[in-house]
Motif scaffolding. Structure first.
Motif, PDB file in Angstrom:
ATOM      1  N   VAL A 101       0.849  -1.197   0.000  1.00 17.19           N
ATOM      2  CA  VAL A 101       0.000   0.000   0.000  1.00 17.19           C
ATOM      3  C   VAL A 101       0.882   1.243   0.000  1.00 17.19           C
ATOM      4  O   VAL A 101       1.915   1.277   0.668  1.00 17.19           O
ATOM      5  CB  VAL A 101      -0.907   0.009   1.261  1.00 17.19           C
ATOM      6  N   GLU A 102       0.499   2.247  -0.805  1.00 15.10           N
ATOM      7  CA  GLU A 102       1.130   3.560  -0.694  1.00 15.10           C
ATOM      8  C   GLU A 102       0.096   4.487  -0.068  1.00 15.10           C
ATOM      9  O   GLU A 102      -0.932   4.771  -0.673  1.00 15.10           O
ATOM     10  CB  GLU A 102       1.546   4.110  -2.071  1.00 15.10           C
ATOM     11  N   HIS A 103       0.344   4.945   1.150  1.00 14.75           N
ATOM     12  CA  HIS A 103      -0.600   5.880   1.769  1.00 14.75           C
ATOM     13  C   HIS A 103      -0.576   7.205   1.019  1.00 14.75           C
ATOM     14  O   HIS A 103       0.482   7.672   0.607  1.00 14.75           O
ATOM     15  CB  HIS A 103      -0.197   6.195   3.211  1.00 14.75           C
ATOM     16  N   GLU A 104      -1.755   7.806   0.922  1.00 17.72           N
ATOM     17  CA  GLU A 104      -1.832   9.180   0.456  1.00 17.72           C
ATOM     18  C   GLU A 104      -1.093  10.061   1.480  1.00 17.72           C
ATOM     19  O   GLU A 104      -1.067   9.739   2.670  1.00 17.72           O
ATOM     20  CB  GLU A 104      -3.317   9.552   0.430  1.00 17.72           C
ATOM     21  N   GLU A 105      -0.508  11.147   1.040  1.00 14.73           N
ATOM     22  CA  GLU A 105       0.170  12.090   1.943  1.00 14.73           C
ATOM     23  C   GLU A 105      -0.743  12.426   3.127  1.00 14.73           C
ATOM     24  O   GLU A 105      -1.920  12.728   2.934  1.00 14.73           O
ATOM     25  CB  GLU A 105       0.478  13.363   1.151  1.00 14.73           C
ATOM     26  N   ARG A 106      -0.208  12.371   4.323  1.00 11.89           N
ATOM     27  CA  ARG A 106      -1.032  12.568   5.519  1.00 11.89           C
ATOM     28  C   ARG A 106      -1.769  13.918   5.498  1.00 11.89           C
ATOM     29  O   ARG A 106      -2.949  14.018   5.838  1.00 11.89           O
ATOM     30  CB  ARG A 106      -0.136  12.484   6.756  1.00 11.89           C
ATOM     31  N   SER A 107      -1.053  14.969   5.093  1.00 12.25           N
ATOM     32  CA  SER A 107      -1.674  16.301   5.104  1.00 12.25           C
ATOM     33  C   SER A 107      -2.842  16.356   4.113  1.00 12.25           C
ATOM     34  O   SER A 107      -3.829  17.054   4.334  1.00 12.25           O
ATOM     35  CB  SER A 107      -0.636  17.373   4.771  1.00 12.25           C
ATOM     36  N   THR A 108      -2.735  15.602   3.004  1.00  6.29           N
ATOM     37  CA  THR A 108      -3.821  15.565   2.022  1.00  6.29           C
ATOM     38  C   THR A 108      -5.043  14.853   2.599  1.00  6.29           C
ATOM     39  O   THR A 108      -6.179  15.303   2.421  1.00  6.29           O
ATOM     40  CB  THR A 108      -3.357  14.821   0.742  1.00  6.29           C
ATOM     41  N   VAL A 109      -4.797  13.726   3.281  1.00  7.98           N
ATOM     42  CA  VAL A 109      -5.909  12.991   3.904  1.00  7.98           C
ATOM     43  C   VAL A 109      -6.617  13.913   4.892  1.00  7.98           C
ATOM     44  O   VAL A 109      -7.855  14.003   4.908  1.00  7.98           O
ATOM     45  CB  VAL A 109      -5.399  11.737   4.657  1.00  7.98           C
ATOM     46  N   GLU A 110      -5.814  14.608   5.701  1.00  9.65           N
ATOM     47  CA  GLU A 110      -6.380  15.509   6.704  1.00  9.65           C
ATOM     48  C   GLU A 110      -7.228  16.600   6.064  1.00  9.65           C
ATOM     49  O   GLU A 110      -8.338  16.883   6.523  1.00  9.65           O
ATOM     50  CB  GLU A 110      -5.233  16.164   7.474  1.00  9.65           C
ATOM     51  N   SER A 111      -6.712  17.194   4.997  1.00 10.98           N
ATOM     52  CA  SER A 111      -7.450  18.278   4.336  1.00 10.98           C
ATOM     53  C   SER A 111      -8.755  17.775   3.748  1.00 10.98           C
ATOM     54  O   SER A 111      -9.796  18.425   3.873  1.00 10.98           O
ATOM     55  CB  SER A 111      -6.623  18.902   3.203  1.00 10.98           C
ATOM     56  N   ARG A 112      -8.704  16.603   3.103  1.00 10.42           N
ATOM     57  CA  ARG A 112      -9.931  16.053   2.516  1.00 10.42           C
ATOM     58  C   ARG A 112     -10.953  15.756   3.601  1.00 10.42           C
ATOM     59  O   ARG A 112     -12.138  16.001   3.450  1.00 10.42           O
ATOM     60  CB  ARG A 112      -9.617  14.762   1.736  1.00 10.42           C
ATOM     61  N   PHE A 113     -10.461  15.218   4.712  1.00  2.76           N
ATOM     62  CA  PHE A 113     -11.335  14.896   5.833  1.00  2.76           C
ATOM     63  C   PHE A 113     -11.999  16.165   6.378  1.00  2.76           C
ATOM     64  O   PHE A 113     -13.223  16.230   6.546  1.00  2.76           O
ATOM     65  CB  PHE A 113     -10.506  14.198   6.922  1.00  2.76           C
ATOM     66  N   VAL A 114     -11.192  17.191   6.619  1.00  8.06           N
ATOM     67  CA  VAL A 114     -11.707  18.441   7.188  1.00  8.06           C
ATOM     68  C   VAL A 114     -12.735  19.065   6.240  1.00  8.06           C
ATOM     69  O   VAL A 114     -13.820  19.464   6.660  1.00  8.06           O
ATOM     70  CB  VAL A 114     -10.545  19.424   7.468  1.00  8.06           C
ATOM     71  N   GLU A 115     -12.401  19.118   4.949  1.00  6.95           N
ATOM     72  CA  GLU A 115     -13.336  19.667   3.956  1.00  6.95           C
ATOM     73  C   GLU A 115     -14.664  18.924   3.971  1.00  6.95           C
ATOM     74  O   GLU A 115     -15.733  19.539   3.924  1.00  6.95           O
ATOM     75  CB  GLU A 115     -12.750  19.517   2.547  1.00  6.95           C
ATOM     76  N   SER A 116     -14.563  17.603   4.026  1.00  6.90           N
ATOM     77  CA  SER A 116     -15.760  16.777   3.969  1.00  6.90           C
ATOM     78  C   SER A 116     -16.640  17.004   5.203  1.00  6.90           C
ATOM     79  O   SER A 116     -17.863  17.168   5.087  1.00  6.90           O
ATOM     80  CB  SER A 116     -15.353  15.302   3.859  1.00  6.90           C
ATOM     81  N   VAL A 117     -16.019  17.040   6.370  1.00  8.87           N
ATOM     82  CA  VAL A 117     -16.779  17.254   7.605  1.00  8.87           C
ATOM     83  C   VAL A 117     -17.400  18.661   7.596  1.00  8.87           C
ATOM     84  O   VAL A 117     -18.591  18.836   7.893  1.00  8.87           O
ATOM     85  CB  VAL A 117     -15.878  17.072   8.848  1.00  8.87           C
ATOM     86  N   GLU A 118     -16.602  19.645   7.205  1.00  9.41           N
ATOM     87  CA  GLU A 118     -17.108  21.027   7.197  1.00  9.41           C
ATOM     88  C   GLU A 118     -18.283  21.188   6.233  1.00  9.41           C
ATOM     89  O   GLU A 118     -19.254  21.879   6.536  1.00  9.41           O
ATOM     90  CB  GLU A 118     -15.981  22.007   6.826  1.00  9.41           C
ATOM     91  N   ARG A 119     -18.191  20.525   5.075  1.00  7.82           N
ATOM     92  CA  ARG A 119     -19.269  20.652   4.091  1.00  7.82           C
ATOM     93  C   ARG A 119     -20.588  20.151   4.672  1.00  7.82           C
ATOM     94  O   ARG A 119     -21.622  20.798   4.576  1.00  7.82           O
ATOM     95  CB  ARG A 119     -18.920  19.893   2.806  1.00  7.82           C
ATOM     96  N   THR A 120     -20.533  18.999   5.322  1.00  4.54           N
ATOM     97  CA  THR A 120     -21.754  18.441   5.929  1.00  4.54           C
ATOM     98  C   THR A 120     -22.293  19.365   7.025  1.00  4.54           C
ATOM     99  O   THR A 120     -23.504  19.569   7.143  1.00  4.54           O
ATOM    100  CB  THR A 120     -21.475  17.032   6.485  1.00  4.54           C
ATOM    101  N   LEU A 121     -21.393  19.933   7.801  1.00  2.00           N
ATOM    102  CA  LEU A 121     -21.844  20.842   8.869  1.00  2.00           C
ATOM    103  C   LEU A 121     -22.486  22.099   8.274  1.00  2.00           C
ATOM    104  O   LEU A 121     -23.509  22.581   8.765  1.00  2.00           O
ATOM    105  CB  LEU A 121     -20.682  21.204   9.804  1.00  2.00           C
ATOM    106  N   TRP A 122     -21.896  22.644   7.184  1.00  2.00           N
ATOM    107  CA  TRP A 122     -22.494  23.812   6.512  1.00  2.00           C
ATOM    108  C   TRP A 122     -23.898  23.502   6.016  1.00  2.00           C
ATOM    109  O   TRP A 122     -24.790  24.331   6.048  1.00  2.00           O
ATOM    110  CB  TRP A 122     -21.660  24.240   5.283  1.00  2.00           C
ATOM    111  N   GLU A 123     -24.046  22.248   5.522  1.00  2.00           N
ATOM    112  CA  GLU A 123     -25.347  21.851   4.984  1.00  2.00           C
ATOM    113  C   GLU A 123     -26.358  21.544   6.078  1.00  2.00           C
ATOM    114  O   GLU A 123     -27.492  21.172   5.790  1.00  2.00           O
ATOM    115  CB  GLU A 123     -25.173  20.613   4.073  1.00  2.00           C
TER     116      GLU A 123
END
Ligand SMILES: [Zn+2]
Length: 412
Positions: free
Chosen positions: A186-208
């Motif tokens: 397995v090649e993990h995605e860059e940790r900072s990228t995973v974190e950013s995608r996660f934060v964006e996803s959570v924030e989007r749901t909260l905005w909605e």
């Protein structure tokens, strides 16, 4: 030196290695259906690499007879192992799923000896030293020296920084390396990228206007999620066993990357007591909820998931690998899951984020390259034999022992 693989060879779970017939490294449980345990053994001393079930889960059973082996670990590993043992006893005590009693757990506290990183100590006639493995708080690479051969047992490790713990940097000299291989393909995605995608996803749901349930393992992952929520100012509740682990880790500030950040993260989150239908009310709020269990087979997630499942604005954000056969995996694959014995379709969105605490293929190779002239024994993985073959093709002296195998070296 001779070593025998009692478990965790060509498999993940029930890790156990016996050194010179006297010193046991790890004694874990493979928590499948049914659970599996390592071979019976009667060591003089036990060294535990870290406080996960598959490495420490069966340790109290070593004290169920007359034997009283000393048990060596870091302070957080001791706390985590005792917490897991009490949890196993509470859930499965008196059945074959729990191979020990309350008395055995009491005995563990009597024979326990804690050690910090890079403090060499004696155990069953061996010199033993822990090095920070960067997997979870207190996790260690274990160096064992019997005067002739130096064995490095990597335990689980990570070569990238996490918010909660820093990456492993130690590469102590050794003649033989027993290396984990959980993510050898397995090649993990860059940790900072995973974190950013996660934060964006959570924030989007909260905005909605939705609710986000974040299933997370109690040890490590829950605290990692708390740290991210604090840094990114995401409102959150925390529930399940992860609350207790978070409080415990505050008493071991030198074993986390940034103790002040963990304190802030803890203050930022609201701790759920679960009294008076509190969980049902929280599930209606516009918030994130970090909760056990990480694979949806127990814990308060069993209340939150049914409560939020029918609204497509809501979200379930998985934060760890979902083992085959778990409700979490089922939910990802089929969009429905069996929860508390009832199959439930889930309209809420389901996403997965790869917040791993293990080195990926590149990380494993980076670690192993420091041991190019030594013997490498690959364990703790689903494709140990393949990875060992790939290492051999690259010029390493590498093998993948099977359970029950014995390896001997007459001289380093
Ligand atoms: Zn682990």
């Amino acid at each position: 030196m001779n070593i025998r693989f009692l478990g965790g060879a060509r498999e993940v779970g029930r890790s156990a290695i016996l050194v010179n017939d006297r010193l046991l490294l790890d004694y874990g449980i493979q928590s499948g259906q049914p659970p599996q345990f390592p071979e019976d053994v009667d060591p003089e001393a036990v060294v535990v690499s870290h406080g996960h079930l598959d490495h420490a889960g069966a340790v109290p059973s070593l004290l169920s007879g007359d034997a009283r082996p000393s048990i060596h670990w870091t302070p957080p590993t001791r706390e985590l192992a005792l917490t897991l043992a009490r949890d196993t006893l509470k859930l499965h005590g008196g059945t074959f799923r729990c191979p020990f009693t309350e008395t055995d757990i009491q005995r563990v506290t009597q024979v326990s000896e804690t050690h910090g990183y890079r403090e060499t100590y004696e155990a069953a006639g061996h010199e033993v030293t822990f090095f920070d493995a960067g997997h979870i708080p207190g996790s260690a690479h274990v160096l064992v020296d019997d005067g002739e051969t130096r064995l490095l047992y990597t335990g689980d490790f990570h070569t990238d920084d996490q918010q909660l713990v820093s990456a492993t940097t130690a590469r102590p000299d050794a003649d033989v390396v027993v290396c984990e291989s959980t993510y050898s393909d397995v090649e993990h995605e860059e940790r900072s990228t995973v974190e950013s995608r996660f934060v964006e996803s959570v924030e989007r749901t909260l905005w909605e206007g939705g609710t986000v349930v974040i299933p997370a393992f109690a040890i490590g992952r829950t605290q990692e999620m708390l740290l991210i929520c604090e840094r990114r100012d995401i409102p959150c509740y925390v529930d399940g066993m992860g609350k207790r682990i978070t409080e415990m880790l505050q008493h071991h500030p030198t074993f986390v990357r940034d103790a002040d950040a963990l304190q802030r993260a803890k203050s930022h989150a609201r701790f759920v007591t679960g009294r008076d239908g509190q969980r049902k009310r929280i599930a209606e709020q516009n918030t994130a909820i970090i909760t056990t269990s990480g694979m949806l087979h127990g814990g308060p997630a069993m209340t939150y998931v049914p409560a939020i499942r029918s609204n497509p604005v809501n979200k379930i954000a998985m934060t760890g690998y979902q083992v085959e056969g778990t409700p979490g995996r089922d939910l990802l694959d089929t969009g429905s899951a069996e929860i508390d014995g009832r199959r439930m379709p889930v309209s809420a969105r389901v996403q997965q984020f790869d917040f791993s605490a293990h080195a990926d293929r590149a990380g494993l190779l980076e670690f192993i390259k420091s041991y190019r002239d030594e013997t490498i024994l690959v364990n703790h993985g689903d494709r140990c034999a393949d990875f060992a073959a790939e290492l051999r093709a690259d010029g390493f002296d590498a093998s993948a022992p099977e359970r029950g195998d014995r390896w001997c070296w007459s001289d380093a």
